[in-house]
Enzyme design. Structure first.
Site, PDB file in Angstrom:
ATOM      1  N   ASN A 123      91.393 -23.840  12.487  1.00  0.00           N
ATOM      2  CA  ASN A 123      92.706 -23.228  12.314  1.00  0.00           C
ATOM      3  C   ASN A 123      92.502 -21.738  12.037  1.00  0.00           C
ATOM      4  OD1 ASN A 123      92.156 -22.928   9.498  1.00  0.00           O
ATOM      5  ND2 ASN A 123      92.980 -24.970   9.089  1.00  0.00           N
ATOM      6  N   LYS A 124      93.586 -21.027  11.888  1.00  0.00           N
ATOM      7  CA  LYS A 124      93.512 -19.572  11.729  1.00  0.00           C
ATOM      8  C   LYS A 124      92.706 -19.178  10.495  1.00  0.00           C
ATOM      9  CE  LYS A 124      96.607 -15.559  11.263  1.00  0.00           C
ATOM     10  NZ  LYS A 124      98.040 -15.148  11.224  1.00  0.00           N
ATOM     11  N   LYS A 125      92.956 -19.859   9.380  1.00  0.00           N
ATOM     12  CA  LYS A 125      92.252 -19.542   8.134  1.00  0.00           C
ATOM     13  C   LYS A 125      90.755 -19.776   8.286  1.00  0.00           C
ATOM     14  CE  LYS A 125      92.108 -20.811   3.226  1.00  0.00           C
ATOM     15  NZ  LYS A 125      92.681 -21.697   2.170  1.00  0.00           N
ATOM     16  N   GLU A 126      90.386 -20.903   8.911  1.00  0.00           N
ATOM     17  CA  GLU A 126      88.970 -21.224   9.117  1.00  0.00           C
ATOM     18  C   GLU A 126      88.314 -20.221  10.056  1.00  0.00           C
ATOM     19  OE1 GLU A 126      89.235 -26.104   8.584  1.00  0.00           O
ATOM     20  OE2 GLU A 126      89.664 -25.168  10.528  1.00  0.00           O
TER      21      GLU A 126
ATOM     22  N   ASP B  21      93.640 -32.974  12.982  1.00  0.00           N
ATOM     23  CA  ASP B  21      93.021 -34.174  13.557  1.00  0.00           C
ATOM     24  C   ASP B  21      93.736 -34.584  14.836  1.00  0.00           C
ATOM     25  OD1 ASP B  21      91.246 -34.300  11.408  1.00  0.00           O
ATOM     26  OD2 ASP B  21      92.582 -35.557  10.228  1.00  0.00           O
TER      27      ASP B  21
END
EC number: 2.7.1.167
Length: 477
Positions: free
Chosen positions: A198-201, A266
């Site tokens: 995701n964006k944060k990761e 997921d």
């Protein structure tokens, strides 16, 4: 979509398998022993979590799924295997490692709020012997798979040695490896087909602050280069999915209502793996994943989605706004359940609404103010005739429903055939039941199923009957 529905991909999921355990109850007391809440548990549920939720999503889509991972020789391990077997998943390649704890996350929930979580798990890397067993099993069974998914939750299963071993074996056999990554070091996934952070990761891994299209492109390129990927991908929550193969492409989200984003990641990797296995392009697969995510965020918890649900959802996107808000009994039952589980207050009213006028609109606006969601029960044509006489309705039910659904105050319209909405109210069990002020002192159908009854005064001089009289010239104003 037809090709996806007729195809049964064979997919192996390797990763951190866990159990999500929920304890549901009421919290109305403080402990005399310490300043803590007391929860009276009324229900317990267990579902697959972590990589197990990816498995759940793949099974729901129609894939034939095998699982590989490491669990402990404990009660939680037995329970996890049972949950997997119940959905017809091949568990032959799950390794039991002595001294290791099977992951189980327990959440205590009261009044729709999570008030405590406690975990039982091991986080250290799995043993060399466990890695060898998994890699040997993969090499032996590689011809049985169309794709491999690595689901990493940083619980020690997906070590760099295991990831590189899996990617190497799959690469030699022309099998794509898709990874839901964790942590900031993506080098352990080097050579995979794609990653789905995701964006944060992605910000954490690339050290690039993604704040516009240019920085997004830079992050995608860095991921692709650093992890030697065929394709880089970043999920952008409500903004959709971005991919980079030979250029950057962004596929906007298609979610109409968001109740819970739990497990949406997921769903994304499962649906992309499913579509890629069916021979779809990455663009087609990303669009498919967006549709799947659009469905699943409209559910509560780590939910799954089927091909049929995605087809229905895609069709609903092409309907007019009004059509999309006209529902049948079964549809509205599921919708109400989701709203209530998310803590929303449901309001219900009903009527014929034959010739829509300002009195109706103001009445419905007031009704909506009593809660979060307004559902309007609408008498069918035959019902209106029985109640109002042979000359009514003036407008057929389809037209009446369409006009009501177009109003900002109205969330859903549900036509019903009976003379009263008793069965509909019984099913919905609204928080607030709203009727006109002319019911003052009278018995109101369905009040026993509502938390409260609200009576709303009509607008003086405004009614369908008077409108009809005016049209006929019988009423002089």
């Amino acid at each position: 979509m037809k090709i996806l529905k007729s195809f049964t991909p064979r997919i192996l999921v390797i990763g951190d398998l866990m159990i999500d355990h929920y304890l549901w109850g009421n919290c109305e007391r403080i402990s005399p022993e310490a300043p803590v809440q007391i929860v009276d548990i009324s229900k317990e549920t267990t579902v697959l979590g972590g990589g197990g939720n990816v498995v759940n999503n793949l099974v729901a889509l129609g894939a034939k799924v095998s699982v590989s991972g490491v669990i402990g020789n404990d009660e939680n391990g037995v329970e996890l295997l049972k949950l997997l077997r119940e959905i017809d998943v091949n568990v032959d390649n799950i390794v039991i490692q002595e001294g290791r704890k099977t992951s189980k996350k327990s959440r205590v929930i009261a009044a729709s709020q999570q008030i405590l979580r406690y975990d039982k798990e091991s986080k250290e890397e799995i043993s060399k012997s466990s890695i060898e067993v998994i890699l040997n099993s993969l090499a032996k069974d590689i011809s049985r798979y169309d794709a491999v998914v690595l689901s990493d939750y940083s619980k020690g299963v997906l070590t760099k040695e295991l990831c590189q071993g899996v990617i190497s074996t799959c690469s030699k056999n022309g099998i794509k490896v898709l990874v839901d990554p964790k942590g900031s070091d993506y080098s352990k996934y080097s050579g995979a087909y794609l990653l789905t952070p995701n964006k944060k990761e992605a910000i954490q891994a690339t050290k690039i602050d993604i704040k516009d299209k240019q920085s997004l492109k830079e992050a995608l390129l860095k991921m692709k280069k650093d992890a030697n990927l065929a394709i880089s991908l970043i999920t952008l929550s409500e903004d959709g999915v971005a991919i980079y193969d030979d250029e950057m492409k962004i596929f906007p989200t298609v979610a109409k209502e968001v109740f819970d984003v739990t497990g949406a990641g997921d769903t994304v990797i499962a649906s992309i793996a499913f579509a890629i296995s069916a021979g779809k392009s990455i663009e087609e697969s990303a669009k498919f994943a967006n549709l799947a995510a659009g469905v699943v965020v409209g559910k509560i918890g780590s939910a799954t989605v089927s091909i049929s649900e995605i087809e229905e959802y895609e069709a609903s996107l092409h309907k007019s706004t009004s059509d999309a808000h006209i529902k049948g009994f079964e549809e509205i039952e599921a919708i109400v359940k989701r709203y209530k589980e998310s803590g929303k207050k449901v309001v219900f009213t009903n009527g014929c609404f034959d010739i829509l006028h300002v009195g109706h609109v103001k009445y419905l606006q007031i009704a909506k103010s009593f809660g979060d969601v307004l559902i309007v029960g609408l008498n069918s044509d035959t019902s209106v005739t029985r109640l109002k006489g042979p000359s009514r309705p003036v407008n057929i039910a389809e037209d009446r429903a369409y006009l009501l659904a177009a109003l900002e105050a109205v969330d859903f319209v549900v036509p019903f055939e009976d003379d009263t909405p008793y069965e509909l109210i019984k099913m919905i069990k609204p928080d607030t039941l709203v009727k006109g002020g002319d019911y003052e002192g009278k018995s109101v159908i369905g009040t026993e199923f509502a938390q409260e009854l609200k009576l709303v005064d009509f607008v003086d001089g405004k009614s369908t009957t008077k409108t009809i009289q005016k049209i006929k010239g019988d009423l002089h104003v």
